[in-house]
Design a protein around this motif. Sequence first.
Motif, mmCIF file in Angstrom:
data_model
loop_
_atom_site.group_PDB
_atom_site.id
_atom_site.type_symbol
_atom_site.label_atom_id
_atom_site.label_comp_id
_atom_site.label_asym_id
_atom_site.label_seq_id
_atom_site.Cartn_x
_atom_site.Cartn_y
_atom_site.Cartn_z
ATOM 1 N N ALA A 262 79.493 77.559 40.691
ATOM 2 C CA ALA A 262 79.932 76.842 41.893
ATOM 3 C C ALA A 262 80.885 77.698 42.727
ATOM 4 O O ALA A 262 81.064 77.451 43.922
ATOM 5 C CB ALA A 262 80.596 75.524 41.495
ATOM 6 N N CYS B 296 79.703 72.940 26.324
ATOM 7 C CA CYS B 296 80.770 73.663 27.031
ATOM 8 C C CYS B 296 80.322 75.046 27.492
ATOM 9 O O CYS B 296 80.775 75.529 28.534
ATOM 10 C CB CYS B 296 81.997 73.768 26.135
ATOM 11 N N GLN C 276 81.137 67.607 31.543
ATOM 12 C CA GLN C 276 80.946 68.650 32.555
ATOM 13 C C GLN C 276 82.177 69.554 32.603
ATOM 14 O O GLN C 276 83.137 69.347 31.871
ATOM 15 C CB GLN C 276 80.693 68.028 33.923
ATOM 16 N N GLY C 277 82.126 70.550 33.482
ATOM 17 C CA GLY C 277 83.248 71.472 33.617
ATOM 18 C C GLY C 277 83.548 71.759 35.065
ATOM 19 O O GLY C 277 82.738 71.466 35.948
ATOM 20 N N LYS C 278 84.713 72.295 35.319
ATOM 21 C CA LYS C 278 85.099 72.690 36.677
ATOM 22 C C LYS C 278 85.776 74.044 36.604
ATOM 23 O O LYS C 278 86.526 74.317 35.662
ATOM 24 C CB LYS C 278 86.105 71.688 37.265
ATOM 25 N N ALA C 279 85.547 74.860 37.620
ATOM 26 C CA ALA C 279 86.235 76.150 37.716
ATOM 27 C C ALA C 279 87.015 76.198 39.021
ATOM 28 O O ALA C 279 86.549 75.683 40.039
ATOM 29 C CB ALA C 279 85.229 77.301 37.670
ATOM 30 N N ILE D 282 87.427 65.977 36.151
ATOM 31 C CA ILE D 282 86.289 66.599 35.456
ATOM 32 C C ILE D 282 85.451 65.465 34.872
ATOM 33 O O ILE D 282 85.906 64.759 33.983
ATOM 34 C CB ILE D 282 86.762 67.529 34.322
ATOM 35 N N ASN E 14 78.508 74.544 30.567
ATOM 36 C CA ASN E 14 79.463 74.063 31.578
ATOM 37 C C ASN E 14 80.276 75.212 32.173
ATOM 38 O O ASN E 14 80.616 75.201 33.354
ATOM 39 C CB ASN E 14 80.420 73.036 30.966
ATOM 40 N N GLY F 121 80.211 75.845 36.050
ATOM 41 C CA GLY F 121 81.478 75.760 36.778
ATOM 42 C C GLY F 121 81.733 77.030 37.579
ATOM 43 O O GLY F 121 82.114 76.979 38.747
ATOM 44 N N THR G 148 88.909 75.810 27.501
ATOM 45 C CA THR G 148 89.514 76.453 28.674
ATOM 46 C C THR G 148 89.292 77.966 28.636
ATOM 47 O O THR G 148 89.490 78.593 27.597
ATOM 48 C CB THR G 148 91.032 76.159 28.686
#
Length: 204
Positions: free
Chosen positions: A122, A112, A11-14, A7, A115, A119, A36
């Motif tokens: 995407a 966040c 930024q963020g990720k899903a 990550i 983000n 996330g 989270t």
Amino acid sequence: MASLITIPARQGKAITLRRGQHIKVINTHGQQVIDTWAFNRADLTECLSMEHSRASLSRIIARVGDSMVTNHRRPILTIVEDTSPGIHDTLIAACDRYRYELLGCTTHHDNCTDNLVAGMAALGLTPPKTPSPWNLFMNIPVQAVGGLSIRQAIECPSRGAPLVVLGAPLVIDADEFKPAAGATLRDVLSEICRQIRRTNQTTR
Ligand SMILES: [Zn+2]
């Protein structure tokens, strides 16, 4: 098959987790808070809920073996392993553009809440709201008189990057969740924890 997703800063990720899968959240530099969230992919209005989890746990911080629940009071993430000091805040809202505006930012500042949206976008998903996040590694001591002191991240342990292993949505993918005859929900969860630990040991 395990894969490593880094990550990037701010930024963020899903990702999509299926029942029985797990995710290892590694705090590479030791002092980063990780907001989270978890959603039921089939119904995004059902999501990991801090207030329901606190009620379910009768605690404000979950321990290894504890399951965090959704706003429908179903387990969605279980702490399978934790090599950090085990402090993961459930009280503080996600940062957002309004917080940074209050702090004097006049231009966009990564946050966040945005983000989370990016996330999930995407994956082609849109969160219906920003639930209160589970702030992994965030330390918010609660004082006896009810005050909070905001200390941000945990102290960095002297060796290794602390990590938390979270068991996958436990009931969310199931068409129907039924523990085996005679088994309690706790039995089912601890069996899943055992299986995940076993998988973990063989893939290390
Ligand atoms: Zn934030």
